[in-house]
Each structure stands twice: as structure tokens, then as C-alpha cells.
Write a protein that holds these residues in place. Structure first.
Motif, PDB file in Angstrom:
ATOM      1  N   GLU A  35      10.065  13.793  11.098  1.00  9.68           N
ATOM      2  CA  GLU A  35      11.092  14.831  11.063  1.00  9.68           C
ATOM      3  C   GLU A  35      10.598  16.021  10.244  1.00  9.68           C
ATOM      4  O   GLU A  35       9.636  15.929   9.482  1.00  9.68           O
ATOM      5  CB  GLU A  35      12.385  14.276  10.447  1.00  9.68           C
ATOM      6  CG  GLU A  35      13.079  13.236  11.300  1.00  9.68           C
ATOM      7  CD  GLU A  35      14.364  12.740  10.668  1.00  9.68           C
ATOM      8  OE1 GLU A  35      15.401  12.736  11.368  1.00  9.68           O
ATOM      9  OE2 GLU A  35      14.334  12.348   9.479  1.00  9.68           O
ATOM     10  N   THR A  36      11.285  17.131  10.410  1.00  7.22           N
ATOM     11  CA  THR A  36      11.058  18.287   9.563  1.00  7.22           C
ATOM     12  C   THR A  36      12.303  18.454   8.689  1.00  7.22           C
ATOM     13  O   THR A  36      13.102  17.522   8.565  1.00  7.22           O
ATOM     14  CB  THR A  36      10.768  19.536  10.414  1.00  7.22           C
ATOM     15  OG1 THR A  36      10.431  20.628   9.571  1.00  7.22           O
ATOM     16  CG2 THR A  36      11.952  19.906  11.289  1.00  7.22           C
ATOM     17  N   VAL A  37      12.474  19.608   8.075  1.00  6.06           N
ATOM     18  CA  VAL A  37      13.649  19.842   7.239  1.00  6.06           C
ATOM     19  C   VAL A  37      14.328  21.140   7.663  1.00  6.06           C
ATOM     20  O   VAL A  37      13.692  22.058   8.192  1.00  6.06           O
ATOM     21  CB  VAL A  37      13.295  19.894   5.739  1.00  6.06           C
ATOM     22  CG1 VAL A  37      12.781  18.540   5.268  1.00  6.06           C
ATOM     23  CG2 VAL A  37      12.275  20.983   5.447  1.00  6.06           C
ATOM     24  N   ASP A  38      15.647  21.194   7.422  1.00  7.59           N
ATOM     25  CA  ASP A  38      16.396  22.413   7.709  1.00  7.59           C
ATOM     26  C   ASP A  38      16.369  23.334   6.491  1.00  7.59           C
ATOM     27  O   ASP A  38      15.637  23.083   5.524  1.00  7.59           O
ATOM     28  CB  ASP A  38      17.823  22.080   8.150  1.00  7.59           C
ATOM     29  CG  ASP A  38      18.646  21.380   7.071  1.00  7.59           C
ATOM     30  OD1 ASP A  38      18.281  21.466   5.874  1.00  7.59           O
ATOM     31  OD2 ASP A  38      19.664  20.743   7.415  1.00  7.59           O
ATOM     32  N   GLU A  39      17.167  24.401   6.525  1.00  8.43           N
ATOM     33  CA  GLU A  39      17.135  25.393   5.449  1.00  8.43           C
ATOM     34  C   GLU A  39      17.635  24.844   4.113  1.00  8.43           C
ATOM     35  O   GLU A  39      17.361  25.410   3.047  1.00  8.43           O
ATOM     36  CB  GLU A  39      17.950  26.640   5.840  1.00  8.43           C
ATOM     37  CG  GLU A  39      19.461  26.436   5.881  1.00  8.43           C
ATOM     38  CD  GLU A  39      19.949  25.752   7.139  1.00  8.43           C
ATOM     39  OE1 GLU A  39      21.146  25.442   7.197  1.00  8.43           O
ATOM     40  OE2 GLU A  39      19.139  25.551   8.070  1.00  8.43           O
ATOM     41  N   ASP A  40      18.325  23.707   4.155  1.00  4.10           N
ATOM     42  CA  ASP A  40      18.798  23.076   2.921  1.00  4.10           C
ATOM     43  C   ASP A  40      17.857  21.983   2.437  1.00  4.10           C
ATOM     44  O   ASP A  40      18.168  21.268   1.477  1.00  4.10           O
ATOM     45  CB  ASP A  40      20.197  22.485   3.132  1.00  4.10           C
ATOM     46  CG  ASP A  40      21.228  23.554   3.446  1.00  4.10           C
ATOM     47  OD1 ASP A  40      21.168  24.630   2.818  1.00  4.10           O
ATOM     48  OD2 ASP A  40      22.086  23.313   4.328  1.00  4.10           O
ATOM     49  N   GLY A  41      16.724  21.826   3.127  1.00  7.54           N
ATOM     50  CA  GLY A  41      15.772  20.795   2.737  1.00  7.54           C
ATOM     51  C   GLY A  41      16.137  19.410   3.221  1.00  7.54           C
ATOM     52  O   GLY A  41      15.526  18.420   2.805  1.00  7.54           O
ATOM     53  N   ALA A  90      14.809  28.197  21.132  1.00  6.07           N
ATOM     54  CA  ALA A  90      15.582  27.684  20.001  1.00  6.07           C
ATOM     55  C   ALA A  90      15.498  28.673  18.847  1.00  6.07           C
ATOM     56  O   ALA A  90      14.408  29.149  18.486  1.00  6.07           O
ATOM     57  CB  ALA A  90      15.051  26.326  19.578  1.00  6.07           C
ATOM     58  N   VAL A  91      16.636  28.988  18.256  1.00  4.30           N
ATOM     59  CA  VAL A  91      16.679  29.983  17.181  1.00  4.30           C
ATOM     60  C   VAL A  91      17.118  29.371  15.845  1.00  4.30           C
ATOM     61  O   VAL A  91      17.298  30.096  14.861  1.00  4.30           O
ATOM     62  CB  VAL A  91      17.612  31.165  17.546  1.00  4.30           C
ATOM     63  CG1 VAL A  91      17.015  31.967  18.687  1.00  4.30           C
ATOM     64  CG2 VAL A  91      19.017  30.675  17.898  1.00  4.30           C
ATOM     65  N   GLY A  92      17.285  28.071  15.801  1.00  4.54           N
ATOM     66  CA  GLY A  92      17.666  27.412  14.561  1.00  4.54           C
ATOM     67  C   GLY A  92      17.252  25.961  14.598  1.00  4.54           C
ATOM     68  O   GLY A  92      16.735  25.468  15.609  1.00  4.54           O
ATOM     69  N   PRO A  93      17.473  25.223  13.518  1.00  9.63           N
ATOM     70  CA  PRO A  93      17.098  23.803  13.472  1.00  9.63           C
ATOM     71  C   PRO A  93      17.969  22.962  14.400  1.00  9.63           C
ATOM     72  O   PRO A  93      19.078  23.346  14.769  1.00  9.63           O
ATOM     73  CB  PRO A  93      17.367  23.413  12.006  1.00  9.63           C
ATOM     74  CG  PRO A  93      17.503  24.699  11.257  1.00  9.63           C
ATOM     75  CD  PRO A  93      18.023  25.696  12.229  1.00  9.63           C
ATOM     76  N   LEU A  94      17.441  21.787  14.763  1.00  6.82           N
ATOM     77  CA  LEU A  94      18.229  20.784  15.457  1.00  6.82           C
ATOM     78  C   LEU A  94      18.783  19.886  14.350  1.00  6.82           C
ATOM     79  O   LEU A  94      18.160  18.922  13.947  1.00  6.82           O
ATOM     80  CB  LEU A  94      17.361  19.989  16.430  1.00  6.82           C
ATOM     81  CG  LEU A  94      18.037  19.274  17.611  1.00  6.82           C
ATOM     82  CD1 LEU A  94      16.992  18.604  18.501  1.00  6.82           C
ATOM     83  CD2 LEU A  94      19.080  18.271  17.195  1.00  6.82           C
ATOM     84  N   TYR A  95      19.951  20.251  13.853  1.00  5.31           N
ATOM     85  CA  TYR A  95      20.491  19.608  12.657  1.00  5.31           C
ATOM     86  C   TYR A  95      20.754  18.128  12.862  1.00  5.31           C
ATOM     87  O   TYR A  95      21.152  17.695  13.938  1.00  5.31           O
ATOM     88  CB  TYR A  95      21.788  20.301  12.231  1.00  5.31           C
ATOM     89  CG  TYR A  95      21.596  21.709  11.728  1.00  5.31           C
ATOM     90  CD1 TYR A  95      21.063  21.946  10.466  1.00  5.31           C
ATOM     91  CD2 TYR A  95      21.935  22.812  12.520  1.00  5.31           C
ATOM     92  CE1 TYR A  95      20.877  23.231  10.005  1.00  5.31           C
ATOM     93  CE2 TYR A  95      21.754  24.100  12.071  1.00  5.31           C
ATOM     94  CZ  TYR A  95      21.218  24.307  10.810  1.00  5.31           C
ATOM     95  OH  TYR A  95      21.026  25.600  10.349  1.00  5.31           O
ATOM     96  N   ASN A  96      20.559  17.376  11.786  1.00  7.03           N
ATOM     97  CA  ASN A  96      20.871  15.950  11.787  1.00  7.03           C
ATOM     98  C   ASN A  96      22.382  15.770  11.781  1.00  7.03           C
ATOM     99  O   ASN A  96      23.091  16.368  10.956  1.00  7.03           O
ATOM    100  CB  ASN A  96      20.258  15.302  10.543  1.00  7.03           C
ATOM    101  CG  ASN A  96      20.282  13.791  10.594  1.00  7.03           C
ATOM    102  OD1 ASN A  96      21.237  13.177  11.069  1.00  7.03           O
ATOM    103  ND2 ASN A  96      19.225  13.164  10.092  1.00  7.03           N
TER     104      ASN A  96
END
Length: 464
Positions: A35-41, A90-96
Motif C-alpha cells: 500500500e501507499t499512504v494518503d495525505e494524512d499518512g 485519478a486525481v486523488g488517493p484511493l482511500y482506505n
């Protein structure tokens, strides 16, 4: 060989299957990646890496001369949105979907559109925070207005994967109608709050789950489906194989009871017991109830192995012994403490076994029979919620517990009015996605062996 390709995207395993016209798997590949991380880590799906793998894998399979890929469809895990611009990037993360939901934003939402119970009943969606993808989009609107402005469409993951090949953007009822808090089941349209927030303008037009888009993929003409939520896809082989009403208990970490033949509206009480409804690809409601029984079984067999000093997998070799059920200790267990983190009735939060003294049991076998007995007691309550007032005569069990002779025998005893069978379907979610668009590419009739059944006799505790 004429065949259909199906991407089956799970949280852990990403797979591509080729099915022939008899729906045998003739080729497959799978991968996993970090996985990667979103803007909040916080950890989330790496949408760029997923996109690259999907495109490259499809391109590779189309170079294989032994296969003539006529069609393509997708099944993926749900509750996940991909925000794309007008070109489909895609312009943002694929949030969990397990990302913590801000308490103050939840309060803002329910202050505006609540209280919680009526909106949950109308949308057949327990209040689950980020697991309600409608609330995930609501969070983006208020917490990330720049991302919201860049977003032309918020696509559920199956429809995003489909769009990579078609270049067209659609929504699908199996994703829109599964605990999203978006869909008003009574009115068969988006809930009023979705329109009030203008989120419907960020949701792509609806497209039938059994229809296709004529597409050219890497120079090859094919029929492409819009994709399905995995829970809906997994039910399709059963619906295709059996005309008489049934309930399916799909067992794993969660044991989910699915009743496509219960047409009663969801009630507030059922929501409390972790019931929900979702829409199948034909737009019909499927009532479902959930039980965390697979997880509890895993925890308790570790406890048993430690107490009795035996290998962890000892339970796999314990046959059903009715005499052990008759000899189970009758000492009452301690009452369940009030659950602090859930509104679900305590009887379904944990089984009675968690509060039993292992010293009350003379042998591992006796204790293990008690564990399964206590789990089946919960399963009876959970499954009865979806059975209620429906014309069901058959009960199918697939997944891990379908191979457990004690569970199956006790379940058959708990439901004497039903024909109980262990069931198995190879790669049910991928197969379901293939079957959904059968008529668009396959001129052969559906085979009659899609689902393998092993009827269970409660009296002897064996498949017959």
C-alpha cells in the motif's frame, strides 16, 4: 479458444482470470503489492500502481495466440471511490474504507440530515463512517475542496477499472446500493441529502450491470461490462443455478447471510443487529446480516491450543460427535458486559465461549464442540434475521465453515425446516462477473455444474 477476461481486485490479491465458454478457468495470474499512504499518512491502495498493473496485464494476455478474448468484466471490493477528472485520470488517493471518520464532520452531517436511524433505514446502511462511501465523498467535499473541485466523477472501484478500457464513466447499482448511504431503497433513487449536497452531479450516470459497452482494447474489439461489487458478484452463480428460494451463508472472517428472496423493508431493529440491504445487478434488494464468527473462531482455537498444549490446527481433525454435544457442561457463563464500541446487541458481539472456563472441559474435543455450538447459536440468530417471513427452503454454506463437519451438522440441526448443503464455487466473484454479461458474448447455455453441493444430515453430522 473463445473466452472472457475478468479482473477480480481484492484488498490483498489482484487477479485476472480467463474463463472459456463452459466457465472453466483456463488461465490466471495474480499479484500483490504494498500500500501507499494518503495525505494524512494513512495506508491506502496505490491507485497508480494498480492502474499500471491492470493495463499491462490485459495487454499481455491479449498477445497470447491461444486465446480469443471476446469480453471483459470486473469485480472488486466495495466502499471505495476513485476521483477522476474529465479525462479519467485519478486525481486523488484511493482511500482506505477503514480510515477514521472525523467525529465533528459526522455530527455536521447528522445535524443537517439526521437523525441517524431514519436515514440508515431509508438507505439500508448502518452508520459505518468511511465504509459508507457517500459519507467518504461528503468528507472530500468539506475537508478537501480542491480535490472535490478537480473531480469530474467519483467512481466506485469496479467502474473505475472498467473505465480504463472503455474511456466511459458510469455508476452501477451493486456499488451504489451497498451500505453507501446514497440510495433510497423505498424511492429507488438517490436520497434527498445526496441531491441537497449536489453529490449526484459527481456520480456518473447509472449503467445496467448485465449490459456491455462495445470497446476496442489494444486493437481487439470486445464487449466490456461496467463492473460489479464483489458481494453481488459472488451471489450470481447461485442465482443462475437455483430457481427455488435459498439463503447463502458466505463464511470467512465474517459470516454473511444473504437472502435474495426477502422482500421485506429493512427495519430499525434489523439495523441494530447488523443487517443491511444491497442491490443486485438487476436492481433488486438482497437482505444480509453479518457475524464476526470466523474471526472469533480463529481467536478461540488459539486459546484452546494454548490451554490443552496441542498444535494450532488440531481442530481440523476433530470429527462431529453428537455424544459430546449431549455431555457439554451446563454451568452458566458470565453475562456479557455492555459493549462500549457498538450498538449491536451483545449476543452477536461475542459468543458465550469467550466467557467459558476452559477448566470445565475434560478434553480438547469437548471444548471445541462447545466453541462451535456457541458460534452456531449466534449464527441461528443472525441467519433468522434474513430468513424471517421469506419462502426459503434451502440453505447453502460456502467458505471455510462449509468444510467444518461440526458446524455443518449443528447448523442442519438448528434449521430442521431447511435443506442444508455445503457449497463450493471456484472463484465465485470472478465467475459471477463473467455470468452477468453471459448473453453478450457466449452463445452456449449456462452449464449445470457451476455450484457443487454436498447435502448435510444433522443426524450423522456428515455430508451425504
Amino acid at each position: 479458444m473463445r473466452c472472457i477476461a475478468v479482473f477480480d481486485i481484492g484488498k490483498t490479491n489482484k487477479k485476472l482470470f480467463l474463463f472459456n465458454q463452459q466457465y472453466d478457468i483456463v488461465w490466471e495470474t495474480s499479484t500483490q503489492f504494498a500500500e501507499t499512504v494518503d495525505e494524512d499518512g494513512e495506508a491506502c491502495e496505490d491507485v497508480d500502481r494498480l492502474t499500471s498493473w491492470i493495463r499491462q496485464t490485459m495487454q499481455d494476455v491479449l498477445t497470447k495466440p491461444e486465446f480469443d478474448v471476446q469480453a471483459l468484466n470486473v469485480s472488486t471490493y466495495g466502499a471505495s471511490l476513485v476521483c477522476v477528472d474529465g479525462q479519467g485520470q485519478a486525481v486523488g488517493p484511493l482511500y482506505n474504507y477503514l480510515k477514521a471518520y472525523p467525529a465533528e464532520l459526522s455530527k455536521q452531517f447528522y445535524d443537517s440530515y439526521g437523525p441517524e436511524e431514519p436515514i440508515s433505514v431509508a438507505t439500508a446502511s448502518p452508520a459505518l463512517g468511511s465504509l459508507n462511501s457517500g459519507l467518504a465523498l461528503y468528507r472530500i467535499r468539506y475537508r478537501q475542496p480542491d480535490l472535490f473541485d478537480k473531480t469530474r466523477y467519483a467512481l466506485h472501484l469496479p467502474q473505475y477499472v472498467s473505465s480504463l478500457f472503455t474511456g466511459q464513466f458510469y455508476s452501477d447499482l451493486t456499488s451504489i446500493g451497498c451500505h453507501t448511504m446514497l440510495w433510497n431503497f423505498g424511492q429507488q433513487q438517490y436520497h434527498d441529502w445526496v441531491k441537497a449536497e449536489q453529490l449526484d452531479q459527481k456520480l456518473a450516470p447509472l449503467f445496467p450491470g448485465n449490459a456491455v459497452i462495445d470497446t476496442v482494447v489494444c486493437g481487439k474489439s470486445m464487449k466490456v461490462g461496467v463492473g460489479l461489487h464483489d458481494s453481488s458478484a459472488a451471489l450470481i452463480p447461485y442465482l443462475a443455478s437455483f430457481n427455488e428460494p435459498f439463503v447463502l451463508i458466505s463464511t470467512g472472517t465474517w459470516c454473511i447471510s444473504l437472502n435474495p428472496f426477502n422482500t421485506q423493508p429493512l427495519t430499525a431493529e434489523e439495523l441494530q443487529y447488523d443487517c443491511l440491504c444491497y442491490l443486485n445487478y438487476q436492481g433488486q434488494a438482497v437482505k444480509a446480516s453479518r457475524l464476526f464468527a470466523g474471526y472469533e473462531h480463529e481467536q478461540q482455537v488459539q486459546r484452546l491450543a494454548t490451554h490443552f498444549g496441542v498444535p494450532l490446527d488440531t481442530y481440523k481433525h476433530v470429527p462431529y460427535d453428537p455424544s459430546l454435544i449431549d455431555e457439554l457442561p451446563t454451568r452458566p457463563v458470565q453475562p456479557v458486559p455492555d459493549p462500549l464500541t457498538t450498538k449491536q446487541p451483545a449476543v452477536l458481539v461475542q459468543s458465550a465461549f469467550t466467557r467459558r472456563e476452559l477448566s470445565d472441559f475434560e478434553t480438547y474435543e469437548q471444548a471445541y464442540h462447545q466453541l462451535v455450538h456457541d458460534i452456531v447459536a449466534q449464527q441461528l440468530i443472525s441467519t433468522e434475521l434474513v430468513l424471517h417471513r421469506s419462502p426459503v427452503k434451502r440453505l447453502f454454506v460456502d467458505g471455510g465453515f462449509s468444510k467444518n463437519p461440526i458446524y455443518m451438522a449443528l447448523l442442519a440441526s438448528a434449521f430442521p425446516q431447511l435443506d442444508v448443503s455445503a457449497a463450493s464455487v471456484a472463484q465465485a466473484t470472478a465467475l459471477g462477473a463473467a455470468l452477468a454479461i453471459h448473453d453478450s458474448w457466449n452463445s452456449l447455455p449456462l452449464p449445470d455444474n457451476l455450484v457443487q453441493l454436498r447435502p448435510v444430515s444433522a443426524s450423522i453430522g456428515k455430508t451425504v
